[in-house]
Scaffold this motif. Sequence first.
Motif, PDB file in Angstrom:
ATOM      1  N   PRO A 218       0.823  -1.207   0.000  1.00  0.00           N
ATOM      2  CA  PRO A 218       0.000   0.000   0.000  1.00  0.00           C
ATOM      3  C   PRO A 218       0.856   1.256   0.000  1.00  0.00           C
ATOM      4  O   PRO A 218       1.955   1.272   0.567  1.00  0.00           O
ATOM      5  N   GLU A 219       0.375   2.273  -0.660  1.00  0.00           N
ATOM      6  CA  GLU A 219       1.102   3.532  -0.680  1.00  0.00           C
ATOM      7  C   GLU A 219       0.838   4.314   0.598  1.00  0.00           C
ATOM      8  O   GLU A 219      -0.261   4.269   1.151  1.00  0.00           O
ATOM      9  N   LEU A 220       1.861   5.025   1.042  1.00  0.00           N
ATOM     10  CA  LEU A 220       1.715   5.900   2.199  1.00  0.00           C
ATOM     11  C   LEU A 220       1.301   7.277   1.702  1.00  0.00           C
ATOM     12  O   LEU A 220       2.127   8.055   1.222  1.00  0.00           O
ATOM     13  N   ASN A 221       0.018   7.543   1.773  1.00  0.00           N
ATOM     14  CA  ASN A 221      -0.500   8.819   1.291  1.00  0.00           C
ATOM     15  C   ASN A 221      -0.978   9.657   2.471  1.00  0.00           C
ATOM     16  O   ASN A 221      -2.175   9.828   2.698  1.00  0.00           O
ATOM     17  N   ASP A 222      -0.022  10.153   3.247  1.00  0.00           N
ATOM     18  CA  ASP A 222      -0.375  10.979   4.391  1.00  0.00           C
ATOM     19  C   ASP A 222      -0.990  12.290   3.926  1.00  0.00           C
ATOM     20  O   ASP A 222      -0.546  12.896   2.938  1.00  0.00           O
ATOM     21  N   LEU A 223      -1.996  12.736   4.644  1.00  0.00           N
ATOM     22  CA  LEU A 223      -2.523  14.074   4.394  1.00  0.00           C
ATOM     23  C   LEU A 223      -1.440  15.097   4.698  1.00  0.00           C
ATOM     24  O   LEU A 223      -0.599  14.886   5.569  1.00  0.00           O
ATOM     25  N   PRO A 224      -1.430  16.202   4.008  1.00  0.00           N
ATOM     26  CA  PRO A 224      -0.419  17.229   4.298  1.00  0.00           C
ATOM     27  C   PRO A 224      -0.671  17.871   5.654  1.00  0.00           C
ATOM     28  O   PRO A 224      -1.795  17.834   6.185  1.00  0.00           O
ATOM     29  N   ILE A 225       0.377  18.420   6.250  1.00  0.00           N
ATOM     30  CA  ILE A 225       0.204  19.228   7.453  1.00  0.00           C
ATOM     31  C   ILE A 225      -0.236  20.613   6.990  1.00  0.00           C
ATOM     32  O   ILE A 225       0.571  21.396   6.480  1.00  0.00           O
ATOM     33  N   ASP A 226      -1.516  20.876   7.096  1.00  0.00           N
ATOM     34  CA  ASP A 226      -2.091  22.119   6.575  1.00  0.00           C
ATOM     35  C   ASP A 226      -3.087  22.678   7.596  1.00  0.00           C
ATOM     36  O   ASP A 226      -4.294  22.726   7.352  1.00  0.00           O
ATOM     37  N   PRO A 227      -2.588  23.099   8.752  1.00  0.00           N
ATOM     38  CA  PRO A 227      -3.487  23.543   9.828  1.00  0.00           C
ATOM     39  C   PRO A 227      -3.995  24.959   9.590  1.00  0.00           C
ATOM     40  O   PRO A 227      -3.424  25.721   8.798  1.00  0.00           O
ATOM     41  N   PRO A 228      -5.057  25.339  10.297  1.00  0.00           N
ATOM     42  CA  PRO A 228      -5.461  26.750  10.279  1.00  0.00           C
ATOM     43  C   PRO A 228      -4.415  27.590  11.004  1.00  0.00           C
ATOM     44  O   PRO A 228      -3.560  27.043  11.719  1.00  0.00           O
ATOM     45  N   PRO A 229      -4.434  28.893  10.834  1.00  0.00           N
ATOM     46  CA  PRO A 229      -3.464  29.747  11.532  1.00  0.00           C
ATOM     47  C   PRO A 229      -3.592  29.607  13.051  1.00  0.00           C
ATOM     48  O   PRO A 229      -4.680  29.363  13.581  1.00  0.00           O
TER      49      PRO A 229
ATOM     50  N   SER B   7     -14.565  14.464  29.108  1.00  0.00           N
ATOM     51  CA  SER B   7     -15.276  15.469  29.898  1.00  0.00           C
ATOM     52  C   SER B   7     -15.094  15.259  31.394  1.00  0.00           C
ATOM     53  O   SER B   7     -15.259  16.199  32.186  1.00  0.00           O
ATOM     54  N   GLU B   8     -14.726  14.048  31.792  1.00  0.00           N
ATOM     55  CA  GLU B   8     -14.539  13.741  33.216  1.00  0.00           C
ATOM     56  C   GLU B   8     -13.326  14.458  33.795  1.00  0.00           C
ATOM     57  O   GLU B   8     -13.275  14.721  35.000  1.00  0.00           O
ATOM     58  N   VAL B   9     -12.360  14.778  32.940  1.00  0.00           N
ATOM     59  CA  VAL B   9     -11.112  15.342  33.447  1.00  0.00           C
ATOM     60  C   VAL B   9     -10.771  16.706  32.861  1.00  0.00           C
ATOM     61  O   VAL B   9      -9.850  17.376  33.336  1.00  0.00           O
ATOM     62  N   MET B  10     -11.476  17.132  31.817  1.00  0.00           N
ATOM     63  CA  MET B  10     -11.204  18.435  31.213  1.00  0.00           C
ATOM     64  C   MET B  10     -12.508  19.167  30.912  1.00  0.00           C
ATOM     65  O   MET B  10     -13.494  18.555  30.498  1.00  0.00           O
ATOM     66  N   THR B  11     -12.485  20.479  31.125  1.00  0.00           N
ATOM     67  CA  THR B  11     -13.632  21.309  30.754  1.00  0.00           C
ATOM     68  C   THR B  11     -13.635  21.521  29.245  1.00  0.00           C
ATOM     69  O   THR B  11     -12.666  21.197  28.538  1.00  0.00           O
ATOM     70  N   LYS B  12     -14.707  22.125  28.772  1.00  0.00           N
ATOM     71  CA  LYS B  12     -14.809  22.413  27.348  1.00  0.00           C
ATOM     72  C   LYS B  12     -13.661  23.311  26.891  1.00  0.00           C
ATOM     73  O   LYS B  12     -13.050  23.097  25.841  1.00  0.00           O
ATOM     74  N   ASP B  13     -13.348  24.328  27.688  1.00  0.00           N
ATOM     75  CA  ASP B  13     -12.266  25.243  27.309  1.00  0.00           C
ATOM     76  C   ASP B  13     -10.908  24.542  27.349  1.00  0.00           C
ATOM     77  O   ASP B  13     -10.032  24.825  26.518  1.00  0.00           O
ATOM     78  N   GLU B  14     -10.723  23.638  28.303  1.00  0.00           N
ATOM     79  CA  GLU B  14      -9.452  22.910  28.378  1.00  0.00           C
ATOM     80  C   GLU B  14      -9.288  21.974  27.181  1.00  0.00           C
ATOM     81  O   GLU B  14      -8.179  21.808  26.646  1.00  0.00           O
ATOM     82  N   ILE B  15     -10.386  21.372  26.753  1.00  0.00           N
ATOM     83  CA  ILE B  15     -10.329  20.494  25.580  1.00  0.00           C
ATOM     84  C   ILE B  15     -10.050  21.304  24.321  1.00  0.00           C
ATOM     85  O   ILE B  15      -9.269  20.884  23.456  1.00  0.00           O
ATOM     86  N   ASP B  16     -10.644  22.482  24.240  1.00  0.00           N
ATOM     87  CA  ASP B  16     -10.346  23.320  23.080  1.00  0.00           C
ATOM     88  C   ASP B  16      -8.904  23.822  23.131  1.00  0.00           C
ATOM     89  O   ASP B  16      -8.281  24.033  22.083  1.00  0.00           O
ATOM     90  N   ALA B  17      -8.371  24.004  24.325  1.00  0.00           N
ATOM     91  CA  ALA B  17      -6.967  24.409  24.439  1.00  0.00           C
ATOM     92  C   ALA B  17      -6.046  23.338  23.867  1.00  0.00           C
ATOM     93  O   ALA B  17      -4.997  23.652  23.291  1.00  0.00           O
ATOM     94  N   VAL B  18      -6.419  22.060  23.998  1.00  0.00           N
ATOM     95  CA  VAL B  18      -5.641  20.990  23.377  1.00  0.00           C
ATOM     96  C   VAL B  18      -5.644  21.173  21.858  1.00  0.00           C
ATOM     97  O   VAL B  18      -4.612  21.031  21.194  1.00  0.00           O
ATOM     98  N   ARG B  19      -6.810  21.500  21.322  1.00  0.00           N
ATOM     99  CA  ARG B  19      -6.886  21.762  19.876  1.00  0.00           C
ATOM    100  C   ARG B  19      -5.965  22.911  19.483  1.00  0.00           C
ATOM    101  O   ARG B  19      -5.249  22.840  18.472  1.00  0.00           O
ATOM    102  N   GLN B  20      -5.973  23.959  20.287  1.00  0.00           N
ATOM    103  CA  GLN B  20      -5.126  25.114  19.972  1.00  0.00           C
ATOM    104  C   GLN B  20      -3.643  24.747  20.053  1.00  0.00           C
ATOM    105  O   GLN B  20      -2.827  25.239  19.262  1.00  0.00           O
ATOM    106  N   TYR B  21      -3.295  23.867  20.984  1.00  0.00           N
ATOM    107  CA  TYR B  21      -1.901  23.411  21.057  1.00  0.00           C
ATOM    108  C   TYR B  21      -1.536  22.626  19.805  1.00  0.00           C
ATOM    109  O   TYR B  21      -0.458  22.825  19.215  1.00  0.00           O
ATOM    110  N   VAL B  22      -2.399  21.728  19.373  1.00  0.00           N
ATOM    111  CA  VAL B  22      -2.100  20.929  18.186  1.00  0.00           C
ATOM    112  C   VAL B  22      -1.998  21.826  16.952  1.00  0.00           C
ATOM    113  O   VAL B  22      -1.135  21.617  16.088  1.00  0.00           O
ATOM    114  N   ILE B  23      -2.847  22.834  16.864  1.00  0.00           N
ATOM    115  CA  ILE B  23      -2.755  23.786  15.748  1.00  0.00           C
ATOM    116  C   ILE B  23      -1.406  24.490  15.766  1.00  0.00           C
ATOM    117  O   ILE B  23      -0.717  24.597  14.742  1.00  0.00           O
TER     118      ILE B  23
END
Length: 709
Positions: free
Chosen positions: A599-610, A676-692
């Motif tokens: 199989p070919e390795l067709n990784d999606l590009p790293i193309d995050p939002p700003p 949700s048991e260990v992180m609030t909504k804002d904390e979970i979104d902060a993880v998204r912001q870190y990954v971005i």
Amino acid sequence: MSLIACTGASERPAEIEAVRSETTPSAAGSGITGDDIQAAASSGREWMSYGLGYDEKRHSPLRQVNSDTVSGLGLTWFADLDTSRGQEATPLHIDGTLYVTTAWSMVKAFDATTGALLWEYDPGVDRARGVMACCDVVNRGVAAWGDKLFMGALDGRLIALDRKTGEEVWSTVTVDQSKPYTITGAPRVVNGKVLIGNGGAEFGVRGYLGAYDAETGEEVWRFYTVPGEPGVADDPAYLQKAAETWSGEWWDLGGGGTVWDSMAYDPDLDLLYIGVGNGSPWNQIYRSPEGGDNLYLSSIVALRPDTGEYVWHFQTTPGETWDYTATQHIILADLTMTDGSVRKALMQAPKNGFFYTIDRETGEFISGDNYVAINWASGLDENGRPIEVEGARYTEEGETKLTMPGPLGGHNWHPMAYNPNRQLVFIPAMNTAFPYMHGEDWEAKPIGFNVGLDTAANMLPADKAARDEAEQMSSGMLLAWDPVAQKEVWRVDHRGPWNGGILSTAGDLVFQGNSSGVFAAYSAADGRKMWDFPAQTGIVAAPMSYELDGEQYVAVLAGWGGAFPISAGYVSTDGGVVPNVSRLLVFKLGGQATLPPAPELNDLPIDPPPSRATTDVIALGKRNFGQYCSVCHGDAAIGGTVIPDLRRSATLGNRETWLAIVRDGLLSSNGMVGFSEVMTKDEIDAVRQYVIARANEDRIVGDRAAAED
């Protein structure tokens, strides 16, 4: 649970069945015993137990495939598996059938000549249980006794199946399923008792080994490896003595000491040997603040298999604090020493980097030395106790200790093998380093790694120089080790760590798959490569061999996965970037089968939002990513090819979709639970912001590297 019995498989001629019944009478019937397991190990025709025999040598006496003939080895059949997670099992061969477990604790039976699927069994493990597995949702195999097969499911069940049909006979829950226990190891059966341990020390449990009646599934005895709460737990004498080596209130944090892999048995001495795992949490200053040896963590313990009675122990890492488990493969052998005497030896190369040869009758230390690069100890004393270097422990807040080996160890679960003719142990070894940092104000959480470290502060930065340095400090190798002289005899260097387990044969060959997707045979004399096969995927499991109708077969389960590929981030690509293609591969001389195109390795590009979040929000997300996400999605959010790379996820630009998955558990049926048991909504979104933010940094690094090329 589901069971599929596949009728209409290839017919076996009556004369072949007659020959088989003459050569393996117990296997062909319904009453496999310990004598049959030992006899099978001596003949090599059958492979009836995980390590071949009770001594776990993994040395096949078959020699049809040898140094002169191995060039003619070819693929004779293969079977694609229905999971794309790590594959770690060793198949069993009994009376012309191969039995193998796959990821998510599924079992399959194949005709060993043709590869026809005879039956398959799915225990129906709740995929949400995957969050409790430290090191992928793997399984290492089944055990056989009487007319049954036995397997441990990820959710803590021990299950008996009818060997001929795959139908469930009984199922016993062996753990408190409200706690983060898992089972990934292969059971063993001794004197009609099925032996199984468990995992979970990264999350906060108390380890033990259980023995269960092979006919009924009822628990016969339980052996705890760490003491319970003093004055509350009804501990036997061996645990009361162990409690003197602990301090604080370790029982609140579980203590650890899980028996998640290695076992061996000596029928003549009637001793069962188990390997005991790390502390919970890793960082000793939290579980036992005044220090102490913390028995029986990181120990080899000898028991009576009929009763679970403690006999002796040998501790490889007193006061364990680096995840230096002693659950690595245990081999029993009679060694001829330099003075001509013969010792009944037990050998192990645990994570801490030292190879140990000890007396299996008494637990007395015979000899040892480091088999990989280490910097936490300067050697072993006359009793085999490591001599720690000053400042080896990470007790100060904010101080990082770059330590070798790291938590992956100098050798992990991947089985070794022992050639009794050359008196050599073959070790799938690796050099790894890890920056341990004390977790300031750390406290245990109901989900996620509970190891007492600052898991975020030590993540690899988006810096090419840092990545190059990390690569230089990690490597993999196949070592031929002399357990008497305690020295390396030869080595084969691999491109990276996390290579497959080992098979030794009387054909003077050593078989191993590797992280680069190659399955190979090496000369046992000097490590010269004699043959190889492109497997299209990384191999971590150990091969096995069997004989059928006068022909020798070699089989290996292929499929990239386990702790290193899912958690090591950038360093996990040291061996090259390979996909997971889960298959059972079977070879014989003159085999003519071919695999379909790779199989070919067709990784999606790293193309995050700003990245527009504040530094505080990104820092919060980084901390939570390290605590809850990195164990599966990779160091610094650099994912591998087994679990999705979040830097490439389309959900990064959609806050609500991200929350639906990470907070609400939209994909829990795939193993991605909600937090949700260990992180609030804002904390979970902060993880998204870190990954971005991280994805933007990595894209820049990648663009610069491409420009330099």
